[in-house]
Design a protein around this motif. Structure first.
Motif, mmCIF file in Angstrom:
data_model
loop_
_atom_site.group_PDB
_atom_site.id
_atom_site.type_symbol
_atom_site.label_atom_id
_atom_site.label_comp_id
_atom_site.label_asym_id
_atom_site.label_seq_id
_atom_site.Cartn_x
_atom_site.Cartn_y
_atom_site.Cartn_z
ATOM 1 N N UNK A 87 1.185 -1.279 -0.012
ATOM 2 C CA UNK A 87 0.007 -0.128 0.008
ATOM 3 C C UNK A 87 0.618 1.325 0.370
ATOM 4 N N UNK A 88 2.207 1.604 1.186
ATOM 5 C CA UNK A 88 2.747 2.049 1.106
ATOM 6 C C UNK A 88 3.603 3.118 -0.422
ATOM 7 N N UNK A 89 4.780 1.610 -1.105
ATOM 8 C CA UNK A 89 4.315 0.964 -2.696
ATOM 9 C C UNK A 89 4.230 2.389 -3.336
ATOM 10 N N UNK A 90 2.117 1.939 -3.104
ATOM 11 C CA UNK A 90 1.241 2.708 -4.414
ATOM 12 C C UNK A 90 0.746 4.030 -3.923
ATOM 13 N N UNK A 91 1.242 3.874 -2.233
ATOM 14 C CA UNK A 91 0.388 5.717 -2.526
ATOM 15 C C UNK A 91 2.236 6.708 -3.176
ATOM 16 N N UNK A 92 2.680 5.718 -2.779
ATOM 17 C CA UNK A 92 3.868 6.713 -3.373
ATOM 18 C C UNK A 92 4.515 6.783 -5.000
#
Length: 193
Positions: free
Chosen positions: A137-142
């Motif tokens: 999720x963090x990678x997608x948000x970034x």
């Protein structure tokens, strides 16, 4: 001292430094605007004094028309130059603030990644799936943030080009109008003579 409170304090320190940098950037831009306006006012006062002295010495209507037409083009050029200076100052401040914001966001993202890594190291056995979801999720948000930033920069570049083109077109029209006034004035003088 545990890692999380230290990260929180570092985050607060970073936010304070970013705020001070932003305030300094804005104040510097304000100083430039004030300096520009003071220079314009001084130049305008000097020019008014000079043109007033010339106006007093006018002896006939043809000289008055010539003087009026002679004022048209420089006034348009000065207005365009003033607008360009303001645009350059505002654009510079905006670019500096954008850089500061990007640096602050990058620092925040780094801190979040570090916190997730710390959490994954201390996560209980069997929580690997939840940690993987958080990381994903963090990678997608970034990635989404980077795409939005890129799109915003492209839109800003297009808007800047459009403003520049519009300013050039306005300057061209002002020059054409000033030339038309000069031509009309010259014809009027020849007709009167």
């Amino acid at each position: 001292m545990s890692q999380i409170p230290k990260q929180f304090l570092d985050s607060q320190k970073s936010a304070l430094e970013a705020m001070i940098s932003a305030q300094t950037t804005i104040f510097t831009g304000f100083e430039k605007l004030v300096d520009l306006n003071l220079k314009v006012m001084k130049a305008s006062m000097d020019e008014v004094s000079e043109k007033s002295a010339e106006a007093i010495s006018i002896k006939d209507p043809q000289e008055a028309v010539a003087m009026t037409s002679a004022l048209a083009q420089p006034a348009a050029e000065k207005a365009m130059a003033y607008s360009k200076h303001i645009y350059d100052i505002v654009t510079g401040v905006q670019a500096d603030l954008s850089k500061l914001g990007e640096a602050h966001i990058a620092t925040g993202q780094k801190n979040i990644h570090e916190a997730v890594e710390q959490m994954s190291k201390h996560a209980p056995t069997g929580a690997e799936g939840a940690v993987a979801i958080i990381k994903s999720s963090l990678a997608q948000a970034t990635g989404a943030f980077e795409a939005m930033t890129k799109a915003a920069k492209q839109a800003g570049a297009v808007a800047e080009k459009n403003l520049s083109d519009a300013a050039s077109a306005s300057f061209k029209v002002a020059n054409q109008a000033a030339e038309a006034v000069k031509t009309t004035t010259a014809r009027g003088r020849r007709t009167a003579a």
